[in-house]
Design a protein around this motif. Structure first.
Motif, mmCIF file in Angstrom:
data_model
loop_
_atom_site.group_PDB
_atom_site.id
_atom_site.type_symbol
_atom_site.label_atom_id
_atom_site.label_comp_id
_atom_site.label_asym_id
_atom_site.label_seq_id
_atom_site.Cartn_x
_atom_site.Cartn_y
_atom_site.Cartn_z
ATOM 1 N N ARG A 154 0.604 -1.429 -0.039
ATOM 2 C CA ARG A 154 -0.185 0.059 -0.322
ATOM 3 C C ARG A 154 0.719 1.210 0.301
ATOM 4 N NH1 ARG A 154 -3.817 2.305 4.686
ATOM 5 N NH2 ARG A 154 -5.196 4.012 3.165
ATOM 6 N N ASP A 155 2.028 1.037 0.514
ATOM 7 C CA ASP A 155 2.944 2.319 0.929
ATOM 8 C C ASP A 155 3.671 2.655 -0.643
ATOM 9 O OD1 ASP A 155 1.989 2.690 3.871
ATOM 10 O OD2 ASP A 155 3.724 1.892 3.784
ATOM 11 N N ASP A 156 3.479 1.041 -1.241
ATOM 12 C CA ASP A 156 4.318 1.962 -3.004
ATOM 13 C C ASP A 156 3.195 2.160 -3.870
ATOM 14 O OD1 ASP A 156 6.684 1.832 -1.623
ATOM 15 O OD2 ASP A 156 7.213 -0.465 -2.038
ATOM 16 N N LEU A 157 2.118 2.420 -2.904
ATOM 17 C CA LEU A 157 1.111 2.337 -4.057
ATOM 18 C C LEU A 157 0.260 4.364 -4.691
ATOM 19 C CD1 LEU A 157 -1.330 0.743 -6.111
ATOM 20 C CD2 LEU A 157 -2.449 0.945 -4.350
ATOM 21 N N ASP A 158 -0.102 4.330 -6.187
ATOM 22 C CA ASP A 158 -0.413 5.689 -5.631
ATOM 23 C C ASP A 158 -1.020 5.681 -7.241
ATOM 24 O OD1 ASP A 158 0.068 8.434 -6.003
ATOM 25 O OD2 ASP A 158 0.825 8.789 -7.346
ATOM 26 N N LEU A 159 -1.930 6.030 -7.572
ATOM 27 C CA LEU A 159 -2.879 6.193 -8.698
ATOM 28 C C LEU A 159 -3.456 7.675 -8.976
ATOM 29 C CD1 LEU A 159 -5.407 3.837 -7.053
ATOM 30 C CD2 LEU A 159 -4.389 2.977 -8.249
ATOM 31 N N VAL A 160 -3.505 7.864 -9.809
ATOM 32 C CA VAL A 160 -3.882 9.373 -10.651
ATOM 33 C C VAL A 160 -4.768 9.396 -11.459
ATOM 34 C CG1 VAL A 160 -3.253 11.507 -11.631
ATOM 35 C CG2 VAL A 160 -1.840 10.768 -9.444
ATOM 36 N N ARG A 161 -5.995 10.610 -11.502
ATOM 37 C CA ARG A 161 -7.265 9.583 -12.813
ATOM 38 C C ARG A 161 -7.089 11.214 -13.471
ATOM 39 N NH1 ARG A 161 -13.348 9.149 -13.448
ATOM 40 N NH2 ARG A 161 -13.015 9.589 -15.801
ATOM 41 N N LEU A 185 -6.217 5.769 -15.916
ATOM 42 C CA LEU A 185 -5.666 5.731 -14.698
ATOM 43 C C LEU A 185 -4.150 5.463 -14.737
ATOM 44 C CD1 LEU A 185 -7.603 5.852 -11.475
ATOM 45 C CD2 LEU A 185 -6.464 3.500 -12.276
ATOM 46 N N VAL A 186 -3.303 6.186 -13.917
ATOM 47 C CA VAL A 186 -2.261 6.535 -13.969
ATOM 48 C C VAL A 186 -1.805 5.866 -12.519
ATOM 49 C CG1 VAL A 186 -0.293 6.917 -13.426
ATOM 50 C CG2 VAL A 186 -1.936 8.542 -14.624
ATOM 51 N N VAL A 187 -1.587 4.334 -12.765
ATOM 52 C CA VAL A 187 -0.948 3.432 -12.040
ATOM 53 C C VAL A 187 0.411 3.003 -11.284
ATOM 54 C CG1 VAL A 187 -1.842 0.973 -10.712
ATOM 55 C CG2 VAL A 187 -3.322 1.675 -11.737
ATOM 56 N N THR A 188 0.914 3.349 -10.219
ATOM 57 C CA THR A 188 2.717 3.177 -9.923
ATOM 58 C C THR A 188 2.033 2.261 -8.609
ATOM 59 O OG1 THR A 188 2.683 5.551 -10.694
ATOM 60 C CG2 THR A 188 4.222 4.655 -9.194
ATOM 61 N N VAL A 189 3.402 1.393 -8.986
ATOM 62 C CA VAL A 189 3.289 0.701 -7.636
ATOM 63 C C VAL A 189 5.209 0.461 -7.819
ATOM 64 C CG1 VAL A 189 3.197 -2.147 -6.450
ATOM 65 C CG2 VAL A 189 0.970 -0.698 -8.198
ATOM 66 N N GLY A 190 5.484 0.934 -6.166
ATOM 67 C CA GLY A 190 6.885 1.221 -6.036
ATOM 68 C C GLY A 190 7.724 2.351 -7.285
ATOM 69 N N ARG A 191 8.486 1.039 -8.164
ATOM 70 C CA ARG A 191 9.006 2.000 -9.685
ATOM 71 C C ARG A 191 8.238 1.957 -10.499
ATOM 72 N NH1 ARG A 191 13.435 -1.498 -11.995
ATOM 73 N NH2 ARG A 191 13.338 -3.410 -10.976
ATOM 74 N N ARG A 194 5.498 1.928 -13.341
ATOM 75 C CA ARG A 194 4.407 3.003 -13.419
ATOM 76 C C ARG A 194 3.357 2.241 -14.864
ATOM 77 N NH1 ARG A 194 5.393 8.024 -13.628
ATOM 78 N NH2 ARG A 194 5.043 8.494 -11.997
ATOM 79 N N ARG A 195 2.136 2.202 -15.088
ATOM 80 C CA ARG A 195 0.848 2.063 -16.242
ATOM 81 C C ARG A 195 0.360 2.454 -16.255
ATOM 82 N NH1 ARG A 195 -1.336 -4.091 -18.083
ATOM 83 N NH2 ARG A 195 -1.638 -3.092 -19.893
ATOM 84 N N ILE A 196 0.387 3.352 -17.387
ATOM 85 C CA ILE A 196 -1.373 4.137 -18.083
ATOM 86 C C ILE A 196 -2.840 3.423 -18.830
ATOM 87 C CG2 ILE A 196 -1.770 6.268 -19.105
ATOM 88 C CD1 ILE A 196 1.456 7.170 -18.952
#
Length: 150
Positions: A91-98, A103-109, A111-113
């Motif tokens: 969870r601490d390595d997870l980031d989401l941006v609409r 949707l931009v999904v980042t987990v650690g290093r 990233r997938r759009i």
């Protein structure tokens, strides 16, 4: 996605050991996940020809082997829930941006759009939770964009 998968037969003894370990791990994953193998090109991808050679499937696209289902919970909870598998994510390595219809999904290093499914484009993000290796993103219909009477 299993990235940089070595070919079955490798003549180099060091690479053969690495390839055997990859196959063992991929066999274990295959029992739990729908694994798509992305071959190792022998170099970092350069240009559109290399990217096309990787044949990475799109998400929820026609003919795609990758499915991230959307659960209709409108009647019960007033939301649609998009289920994205993220095995091993923290969870601490997870980031989401609409970003618009993506949707931009980042987990650690990593990233997938990804493009949002059409129904979710007419919604706002109402929350998200990471549970048991799956990201569940809740989307609430935007009254200005959602068809009337639904």
């Amino acid at each position: 996605m299993a990235n940089r998968v070595l070919p079955e037969s490798v003549e180099d003894t060091w690479l053969a050991g690495v390839g055997a370990q990859q196959r063992k791990t991929l066999d274990e994953w295959q029992g739990t996940y729908d694994v798509h193998h992305v071959p190792h090109l022998g170099h970092d991808p350069r240009g559109t020809d290399d990217l096309a050679a990787l044949a990475v499937p799109g998400v929820n696209a026609a003919g795609s082997t990758v499915e991230w289902p959307v659960t209709d919970r409108l009647a019960e909870d007033g939301v649609l829930v998009w289920h994205i598998p993220l095995p091993g994510a923290i969870r601490d390595d997870l980031d989401l941006v609409r970003r618009g219809d993506e949707l931009v999904v980042t987990v650690g290093r990593f990233r997938r759009i990804v493009p949002l499914p059409s129904a979710l484009r007419r919604c706002t993000v109402a929350g998200a939770a990471l549970r048991e290796g799956e990201l569940r993103i809740r989307f609430a219909p935007d009254p200005d964009l959602w068809p009337q009477g639904r």
